[in-house]
Design a protein around this motif. Structure first.
Motif, PDB file in Angstrom:
ATOM      1  N   HIS A 236       0.718  -1.218  -0.043  1.00  0.00           N
ATOM      2  CA  HIS A 236      -0.035  -0.126  -0.149  1.00  0.00           C
ATOM      3  C   HIS A 236       0.702   1.081  -0.056  1.00  0.00           C
ATOM      4  CE1 HIS A 236      -3.553  -2.418  -0.015  1.00  0.00           C
ATOM      5  NE2 HIS A 236      -2.879  -3.215   0.811  1.00  0.00           N
ATOM      6  N   CYS A 246      -7.167   1.583  -5.143  1.00  0.00           N
ATOM      7  CA  CYS A 246      -6.513   0.304  -4.504  1.00  0.00           C
ATOM      8  C   CYS A 246      -7.948   0.019  -3.505  1.00  0.00           C
ATOM      9  CB  CYS A 246      -5.770   0.588  -3.736  1.00  0.00           C
ATOM     10  SG  CYS A 246      -5.146  -0.909  -2.767  1.00  0.00           S
ATOM     11  N   CYS A 248      -7.830  -0.464  -0.469  1.00  0.00           N
ATOM     12  CA  CYS A 248      -7.677  -0.043   0.660  1.00  0.00           C
ATOM     13  C   CYS A 248      -8.232   1.335   0.715  1.00  0.00           C
ATOM     14  CB  CYS A 248      -6.119   0.063   0.971  1.00  0.00           C
ATOM     15  SG  CYS A 248      -5.312   1.354   0.227  1.00  0.00           S
ATOM     16  N   CYS A 253      -1.778   2.756  -5.004  1.00  0.00           N
ATOM     17  CA  CYS A 253      -0.866   1.810  -4.423  1.00  0.00           C
ATOM     18  C   CYS A 253      -0.036   0.853  -5.309  1.00  0.00           C
ATOM     19  CB  CYS A 253      -1.707   0.943  -3.322  1.00  0.00           C
ATOM     20  SG  CYS A 253      -2.607   1.703  -2.069  1.00  0.00           S
TER      21      CYS A 253
HETATM   22 ZN   LIG Z   1      -3.805   0.177  -1.174  1.00  0.00          ZN
END
Ligand SMILES: [Zn+2]
Length: 390
Positions: A236, A246, A248, A253
Protein backbone atom coordinates in the motif's frame (compact mmCIF):
# COMPACT_ATOMS: atom_id res chain seq x y z
CA UNK A 1 21.40 -18.39 16.93
CA UNK A 2 21.10 -17.41 20.56
CA UNK A 3 23.04 -19.32 23.17
CA UNK A 4 20.39 -18.92 25.84
CA UNK A 5 19.14 -22.05 27.52
CA UNK A 6 16.26 -23.57 25.67
CA UNK A 7 13.16 -25.20 26.99
CA UNK A 8 12.29 -28.75 26.04
CA UNK A 9 9.65 -27.38 23.69
CA UNK A 10 12.18 -25.12 21.96
CA UNK A 11 14.69 -27.94 21.53
CA UNK A 12 12.03 -30.22 20.08
CA UNK A 13 10.83 -27.36 17.85
CA UNK A 14 14.39 -26.83 16.59
CA UNK A 15 14.71 -30.53 15.71
CA UNK A 16 11.31 -30.74 14.01
CA UNK A 17 11.96 -27.43 12.19
CA UNK A 18 15.23 -28.73 10.74
CA UNK A 19 13.56 -31.95 9.64
CA UNK A 20 10.70 -30.03 8.06
CA UNK A 21 12.99 -27.75 6.06
CA UNK A 22 15.46 -30.46 5.06
CA UNK A 23 13.07 -33.36 4.48
CA UNK A 24 15.32 -35.64 6.58
CA UNK A 25 18.78 -35.59 8.19
CA UNK A 26 21.37 -38.01 9.49
CA UNK A 27 21.96 -37.90 13.23
CA UNK A 28 25.43 -36.24 13.33
CA UNK A 29 24.58 -33.17 11.20
CA UNK A 30 21.20 -32.88 12.96
CA UNK A 31 22.93 -32.83 16.36
CA UNK A 32 25.28 -30.08 15.14
CA UNK A 33 22.43 -28.07 13.63
CA UNK A 34 20.46 -28.03 16.88
CA UNK A 35 23.56 -27.69 19.11
CA UNK A 36 23.07 -30.92 21.04
CA UNK A 37 25.38 -33.78 21.88
CA UNK A 38 24.48 -36.96 20.06
CA UNK A 39 23.50 -38.50 23.41
CA UNK A 40 21.06 -35.67 24.20
CA UNK A 41 19.69 -35.76 20.67
CA UNK A 42 19.23 -39.49 21.03
CA UNK A 43 17.05 -39.09 24.13
CA UNK A 44 14.80 -36.53 22.44
CA UNK A 45 14.52 -38.57 19.25
CA UNK A 46 13.45 -41.53 21.36
CA UNK A 47 10.53 -39.48 22.73
CA UNK A 48 9.58 -38.04 19.33
CA UNK A 49 9.58 -41.52 17.86
CA UNK A 50 7.44 -42.90 20.68
CA UNK A 51 4.95 -40.09 20.08
CA UNK A 52 4.76 -40.98 16.38
CA UNK A 53 6.22 -37.69 15.16
CA UNK A 54 9.41 -38.95 13.54
CA UNK A 55 10.77 -42.12 12.03
CA UNK A 56 14.29 -43.32 11.48
CA UNK A 57 15.57 -45.54 8.73
CA UNK A 58 19.03 -47.03 8.85
CA UNK A 59 20.87 -45.94 5.74
CA UNK A 60 24.49 -45.83 4.67
CA UNK A 61 25.60 -42.27 5.43
CA UNK A 62 27.35 -40.36 2.64
CA UNK A 63 30.44 -39.87 4.80
CA UNK A 64 32.97 -41.89 6.80
CA UNK A 65 31.54 -43.28 10.02
CA UNK A 66 28.22 -44.51 8.59
CA UNK A 67 25.86 -46.25 8.56
CA UNK A 68 23.60 -44.27 10.78
CA UNK A 69 19.94 -43.37 11.05
CA UNK A 70 18.25 -41.03 8.59
CA UNK A 71 15.74 -39.15 10.72
CA UNK A 72 12.61 -37.77 9.07
CA UNK A 73 9.09 -36.70 9.97
CA UNK A 74 6.59 -39.53 10.36
CA UNK A 75 4.37 -39.71 7.25
CA UNK A 76 1.41 -40.99 9.27
CA UNK A 77 0.86 -37.69 11.10
CA UNK A 78 -2.33 -36.13 9.66
CA UNK A 79 -2.82 -32.41 9.19
CA UNK A 80 -5.78 -30.46 7.83
CA UNK A 81 -5.38 -27.48 5.53
CA UNK A 82 -7.91 -24.78 4.64
CA UNK A 83 -6.85 -22.17 2.13
CA UNK A 84 -9.11 -19.30 1.15
CA UNK A 85 -8.47 -17.84 -2.32
CA UNK A 86 -10.33 -15.33 -4.48
CA UNK A 87 -12.24 -18.10 -6.26
CA UNK A 88 -12.75 -20.89 -3.79
CA UNK A 89 -12.03 -22.41 -0.41
CA UNK A 90 -9.63 -25.33 -0.64
CA UNK A 91 -9.75 -28.02 2.03
CA UNK A 92 -7.50 -31.03 2.36
CA UNK A 93 -5.87 -33.60 4.60
CA UNK A 94 -2.18 -34.28 4.21
CA UNK A 95 1.07 -35.16 5.91
CA UNK A 96 4.14 -33.47 7.34
CA UNK A 97 6.15 -33.95 4.15
CA UNK A 98 3.62 -32.13 2.01
CA UNK A 99 1.72 -35.04 0.49
CA UNK A 100 -2.03 -34.40 0.15
CA UNK A 101 -4.25 -37.45 0.72
CA UNK A 102 -7.58 -35.86 -0.09
CA UNK A 103 -8.58 -32.42 -1.26
CA UNK A 104 -11.63 -30.51 -2.47
CA UNK A 105 -12.29 -26.99 -3.73
CA UNK A 106 -15.58 -25.33 -2.78
CA UNK A 107 -16.43 -22.34 -5.01
CA UNK A 108 -17.16 -18.96 -3.47
CA UNK A 109 -20.12 -16.93 -4.71
CA UNK A 110 -19.39 -14.19 -7.27
CA UNK A 111 -19.86 -11.49 -4.66
CA UNK A 112 -18.86 -13.07 -1.38
CA UNK A 113 -20.18 -11.74 1.91
CA UNK A 114 -19.26 -12.63 5.49
CA UNK A 115 -22.36 -14.87 5.65
CA UNK A 116 -21.82 -16.68 2.35
CA UNK A 117 -18.11 -17.25 3.02
CA UNK A 118 -19.03 -18.55 6.50
CA UNK A 119 -21.41 -21.01 4.85
CA UNK A 120 -18.69 -22.27 2.52
CA UNK A 121 -16.40 -22.75 5.54
CA UNK A 122 -19.15 -24.69 7.29
CA UNK A 123 -19.52 -27.00 4.25
CA UNK A 124 -15.77 -27.49 4.07
CA UNK A 125 -15.55 -28.37 7.76
CA UNK A 126 -18.41 -30.86 7.45
CA UNK A 127 -16.54 -32.49 4.58
CA UNK A 128 -13.36 -32.54 6.63
CA UNK A 129 -15.15 -34.13 9.58
CA UNK A 130 -16.65 -36.81 7.31
CA UNK A 131 -13.27 -37.65 5.81
CA UNK A 132 -11.53 -37.91 9.15
CA UNK A 133 -14.32 -39.99 10.70
CA UNK A 134 -14.57 -42.38 7.79
CA UNK A 135 -10.82 -42.95 7.66
CA UNK A 136 -10.42 -42.85 11.45
CA UNK A 137 -7.89 -40.06 11.14
CA UNK A 138 -6.86 -38.13 14.23
CA UNK A 139 -5.78 -34.65 13.13
CA UNK A 140 -2.62 -33.29 14.77
CA UNK A 141 -3.05 -29.71 13.54
CA UNK A 142 -5.34 -27.56 11.43
CA UNK A 143 -3.86 -24.65 9.43
CA UNK A 144 -6.02 -21.95 7.85
CA UNK A 145 -4.72 -19.25 5.48
CA UNK A 146 -6.76 -16.15 4.67
CA UNK A 147 -5.64 -13.43 2.23
CA UNK A 148 -5.05 -10.12 3.92
CA UNK A 149 -5.63 -11.44 7.43
CA UNK A 150 -4.65 -9.03 10.12
CA UNK A 151 -4.08 -6.07 7.88
CA UNK A 152 -5.61 -2.63 7.54
CA UNK A 153 -8.23 -3.25 10.19
CA UNK A 154 -8.75 -5.84 12.84
CA UNK A 155 -12.44 -6.45 12.26
CA UNK A 156 -12.72 -6.12 8.52
CA UNK A 157 -10.98 -8.16 5.87
CA UNK A 158 -10.42 -6.15 2.72
CA UNK A 159 -9.70 -9.00 0.28
CA UNK A 160 -12.38 -11.61 0.92
CA UNK A 161 -15.00 -10.87 3.57
CA UNK A 162 -14.92 -13.44 6.36
CA UNK A 163 -15.29 -13.57 10.11
CA UNK A 164 -12.30 -15.41 11.51
CA UNK A 165 -13.76 -15.51 15.05
CA UNK A 166 -16.89 -17.22 13.76
CA UNK A 167 -14.90 -19.77 11.77
CA UNK A 168 -12.67 -20.34 14.77
CA UNK A 169 -15.76 -21.12 16.91
CA UNK A 170 -17.01 -23.57 14.27
CA UNK A 171 -13.64 -25.33 14.28
CA UNK A 172 -13.65 -25.48 18.07
CA UNK A 173 -17.05 -27.18 18.08
CA UNK A 174 -16.37 -29.64 15.29
CA UNK A 175 -12.74 -30.48 16.05
CA UNK A 176 -12.48 -30.12 19.81
CA UNK A 177 -8.95 -30.56 21.09
CA UNK A 178 -7.24 -30.17 17.71
CA UNK A 179 -4.89 -27.15 17.63
CA UNK A 180 -5.97 -24.57 15.02
CA UNK A 181 -3.92 -21.66 13.68
CA UNK A 182 -4.97 -18.90 11.27
CA UNK A 183 -2.53 -16.84 9.26
CA UNK A 184 -2.20 -14.43 6.39
CA UNK A 185 -1.82 -16.20 3.02
CA UNK A 186 1.62 -14.67 2.56
CA UNK A 187 2.86 -16.59 5.60
CA UNK A 188 1.42 -19.81 4.15
CA UNK A 189 3.19 -19.28 0.83
CA UNK A 190 6.41 -18.27 2.56
CA UNK A 191 6.31 -21.47 4.65
CA UNK A 192 5.51 -23.53 1.59
CA UNK A 193 8.54 -22.22 -0.29
CA UNK A 194 10.88 -22.42 2.68
CA UNK A 195 9.97 -26.07 3.39
CA UNK A 196 9.08 -27.46 -0.02
CA UNK A 197 11.09 -25.61 -2.66
CA UNK A 198 14.13 -27.68 -3.53
CA UNK A 199 17.28 -25.58 -3.14
CA UNK A 200 15.41 -22.65 -1.62
CA UNK A 201 17.92 -19.80 -1.99
CA UNK A 202 18.02 -18.50 1.60
CA UNK A 203 18.39 -19.74 5.12
CA UNK A 204 18.26 -17.55 8.19
CA UNK A 205 16.81 -14.04 8.15
CA UNK A 206 15.45 -12.76 4.85
CA UNK A 207 12.43 -11.09 3.29
CA UNK A 208 9.86 -13.11 1.35
CA UNK A 209 7.69 -11.12 -1.05
CA UNK A 210 4.51 -12.59 -2.47
CA UNK A 211 2.75 -11.03 -5.43
CA UNK A 212 -0.68 -12.64 -5.64
CA UNK A 213 -4.22 -11.53 -4.83
CA UNK A 214 -2.45 -8.74 -2.96
CA UNK A 215 1.18 -7.74 -2.53
CA UNK A 216 2.64 -8.61 0.83
CA UNK A 217 5.80 -9.75 2.51
CA UNK A 218 6.99 -11.82 5.44
CA UNK A 219 10.16 -11.53 7.47
CA UNK A 220 11.55 -15.03 7.66
CA UNK A 221 13.88 -16.52 10.20
CA UNK A 222 14.79 -20.13 10.91
CA UNK A 223 15.17 -19.48 14.63
CA UNK A 224 12.55 -21.06 16.82
CA UNK A 225 12.85 -18.42 19.51
CA UNK A 226 10.57 -15.46 18.88
CA UNK A 227 8.52 -14.93 15.76
CA UNK A 228 9.98 -16.91 12.90
CA UNK A 229 7.46 -15.52 10.44
CA UNK A 230 6.05 -12.03 10.51
CA UNK A 231 3.68 -10.83 7.80
CA UNK A 232 4.21 -7.24 6.66
CA UNK A 233 2.43 -4.75 4.45
CA UNK A 234 4.30 -3.42 1.51
CA UNK A 235 1.50 -3.31 -1.04
CA UNK A 236 0.00 0.00 0.00
CA UNK A 237 2.85 2.36 -0.76
CA UNK A 238 1.39 5.05 -2.97
CA UNK A 239 3.18 5.83 -6.25
CA UNK A 240 0.96 8.59 -7.63
CA UNK A 241 -2.37 9.76 -6.34
CA UNK A 242 -3.72 9.75 -9.92
CA UNK A 243 -3.21 5.98 -10.12
CA UNK A 244 -5.83 3.21 -10.05
CA UNK A 245 -8.03 2.91 -7.00
CA UNK A 246 -6.88 0.35 -4.46
CA UNK A 247 -9.27 -1.55 -2.22
CA UNK A 248 -7.62 0.12 0.79
CA UNK A 249 -9.28 3.35 -0.33
CA UNK A 250 -6.17 5.09 -1.67
CA UNK A 251 -5.18 5.57 -5.29
CA UNK A 252 -1.93 4.43 -6.88
CA UNK A 253 -0.81 1.80 -4.35
CA UNK A 254 1.81 -0.61 -5.68
CA UNK A 255 -0.78 -3.35 -5.12
CA UNK A 256 -3.26 -1.61 -7.41
CA UNK A 257 -0.60 -1.82 -10.15
CA UNK A 258 0.93 -5.24 -9.57
CA UNK A 259 -1.54 -7.60 -7.86
CA UNK A 260 -2.83 -10.60 -9.82
CA UNK A 261 -6.17 -8.84 -10.58
CA UNK A 262 -4.27 -5.74 -11.78
CA UNK A 263 -2.10 -7.91 -14.03
CA UNK A 264 -5.21 -9.55 -15.53
CA UNK A 265 -6.67 -6.15 -16.30
CA UNK A 266 -3.45 -4.96 -17.93
CA UNK A 267 -3.30 -8.09 -20.10
CA UNK A 268 -6.96 -7.68 -21.06
CA UNK A 269 -8.15 -11.03 -19.66
CA UNK A 270 -10.37 -11.95 -16.73
CA UNK A 271 -8.63 -12.96 -13.53
CA UNK A 272 -10.38 -16.35 -13.69
CA UNK A 273 -8.94 -16.93 -17.17
CA UNK A 274 -5.47 -15.92 -15.98
CA UNK A 275 -5.70 -18.36 -13.05
CA UNK A 276 -6.97 -21.08 -15.34
CA UNK A 277 -3.94 -20.66 -17.63
CA UNK A 278 -1.70 -20.99 -14.57
CA UNK A 279 2.02 -20.45 -15.17
CA UNK A 280 1.40 -20.95 -18.86
CA UNK A 281 -0.12 -17.49 -19.32
CA UNK A 282 3.36 -16.16 -19.91
CA UNK A 283 3.67 -18.30 -23.08
CA UNK A 284 0.01 -18.07 -24.09
CA UNK A 285 -0.84 -14.39 -23.84
CA UNK A 286 0.87 -12.15 -26.37
CA UNK A 287 2.18 -8.97 -24.80
CA UNK A 288 2.32 -5.98 -27.13
CA UNK A 289 5.23 -3.61 -26.70
CA UNK A 290 3.17 -0.77 -25.14
CA UNK A 291 1.78 -3.27 -22.61
CA UNK A 292 5.27 -4.62 -21.97
CA UNK A 293 6.46 -1.07 -21.36
CA UNK A 294 3.68 -0.53 -18.81
CA UNK A 295 4.39 -3.92 -17.25
CA UNK A 296 8.04 -2.98 -16.70
CA UNK A 297 7.07 0.34 -15.21
CA UNK A 298 4.84 -1.48 -12.74
CA UNK A 299 7.61 -3.94 -11.92
CA UNK A 300 9.91 -0.99 -11.31
CA UNK A 301 7.38 0.32 -8.76
CA UNK A 302 7.29 -3.10 -7.12
CA UNK A 303 11.08 -2.85 -6.86
CA UNK A 304 10.77 0.60 -5.27
CA UNK A 305 8.35 -0.79 -2.69
CA UNK A 306 10.72 -3.65 -1.86
CA UNK A 307 13.68 -1.25 -1.72
CA UNK A 308 11.79 1.05 0.63
CA UNK A 309 11.02 -1.90 2.87
CA UNK A 310 14.72 -2.77 2.98
CA UNK A 311 15.56 0.83 3.83
CA UNK A 312 13.28 0.60 6.84
CA UNK A 313 14.62 -2.78 7.92
CA UNK A 314 17.81 -3.82 6.15
CA UNK A 315 18.28 -7.47 5.33
CA UNK A 316 20.59 -9.53 3.13
CA UNK A 317 18.22 -11.66 1.13
CA UNK A 318 14.95 -11.15 -0.74
CA UNK A 319 12.95 -13.97 -2.28
CA UNK A 320 10.24 -12.85 -4.71
CA UNK A 321 7.42 -15.23 -5.55
CA UNK A 322 4.43 -14.66 -7.80
CA UNK A 323 3.82 -13.79 -11.44
CA UNK A 324 6.98 -11.65 -11.85
CA UNK A 325 9.05 -14.84 -11.37
CA UNK A 326 7.67 -16.22 -14.64
CA UNK A 327 8.93 -13.35 -16.77
CA UNK A 328 12.16 -13.21 -18.75
CA UNK A 329 15.24 -11.81 -17.07
CA UNK A 330 14.91 -8.60 -19.12
CA UNK A 331 11.46 -7.96 -17.68
CA UNK A 332 12.43 -8.98 -14.16
CA UNK A 333 15.35 -6.58 -14.26
CA UNK A 334 12.80 -3.79 -13.89
CA UNK A 335 12.17 -5.04 -10.33
CA UNK A 336 15.91 -5.16 -9.66
CA UNK A 337 16.34 -1.64 -11.07
CA UNK A 338 13.55 -0.41 -8.79
CA UNK A 339 15.26 -1.90 -5.75
CA UNK A 340 18.60 -0.43 -6.82
CA UNK A 341 17.05 3.00 -7.35
CA UNK A 342 15.65 2.93 -3.86
CA UNK A 343 18.48 1.55 -1.78
CA UNK A 344 21.03 4.20 -1.00
CA UNK A 345 24.12 3.19 -2.94
CA UNK A 346 22.28 0.35 -4.64
CA UNK A 347 21.83 -3.32 -3.99
CA UNK A 348 25.53 -4.23 -4.19
CA UNK A 349 26.59 -1.72 -1.56
CA UNK A 350 23.70 -2.80 0.65
CA UNK A 351 24.78 -6.43 0.08
CA UNK A 352 21.32 -7.62 -0.77
CA UNK A 353 20.95 -10.75 -2.85
CA UNK A 354 17.76 -11.39 -4.77
CA UNK A 355 16.13 -14.58 -5.94
CA UNK A 356 12.96 -15.21 -7.89
CA UNK A 357 11.16 -18.35 -6.75
CA UNK A 358 8.30 -19.89 -8.75
CA UNK A 359 4.73 -18.73 -8.08
CA UNK A 360 2.71 -20.94 -5.77
CA UNK A 361 -0.66 -19.43 -6.65
CA UNK A 362 -3.11 -22.11 -7.75
CA UNK A 363 -1.58 -25.02 -5.83
CA UNK A 364 -3.90 -24.62 -2.83
CA UNK A 365 -4.20 -26.00 -0.21
CA UNK A 366 -0.46 -26.75 -0.24
CA UNK A 367 0.49 -23.46 1.42
CA UNK A 368 -2.00 -24.04 4.25
CA UNK A 369 -0.69 -27.60 4.63
CA UNK A 370 2.90 -26.36 4.90
CA UNK A 371 1.73 -23.80 7.46
CA UNK A 372 0.00 -26.53 9.52
CA UNK A 373 3.25 -28.55 9.49
CA UNK A 374 5.17 -25.44 10.53
CA UNK A 375 2.75 -24.85 13.47
CA UNK A 376 3.11 -28.42 14.69
CA UNK A 377 6.92 -28.20 14.45
CA UNK A 378 7.00 -24.79 16.15
CA UNK A 379 5.21 -26.07 19.23
CA UNK A 380 7.63 -28.98 19.33
CA UNK A 381 4.78 -31.39 18.62
CA UNK A 382 3.51 -30.68 22.15
CA UNK A 383 0.00 -29.58 23.20
CA UNK A 384 -0.59 -25.95 22.30
CA UNK A 385 -1.37 -24.69 25.80
CA UNK A 386 1.18 -26.74 27.78
CA UNK A 387 3.33 -24.73 30.12
CA UNK A 388 6.66 -25.97 31.32
CA UNK A 389 9.85 -24.89 32.98
CA UNK A 390 12.84 -24.18 30.77
ZN1 LIG B 1 -3.80 0.20 -1.16
Amino acid sequence: MSEQPRSRRQTRAAILGHLLRSGGMFRPPLARAVRLSEASLSRILFDLKAEGLIEEVRRPAPYVGGPTGLVSLDPSVALAALELTGQWLSVGVGGLSGELHVTERLPLPKRPTVESVGKVFSEALTLLRDWTRRRRIRLAQIGVTVPGLGRLSISGNPIIPCDVDDISDMLGEMFAGVPVEFTNSVVGHATFHRCRTKDYPFSGAHLFVFVGQGVAGAWMDDAVEGDALQPIELGHMVFGTEGPRCRCGHHGCVEAYTSHPALAELLGVSEAKLLQLGNDWVNTIRISSPVRGELRQRLFRLGLAIGNTLNVKPCRGVAISGWPSLLSEDDRNAVVDGIDACLLGGRKLAQVSLAFVPPSTGNDPNAALAFAAFCLASRGGMPAAATEAA
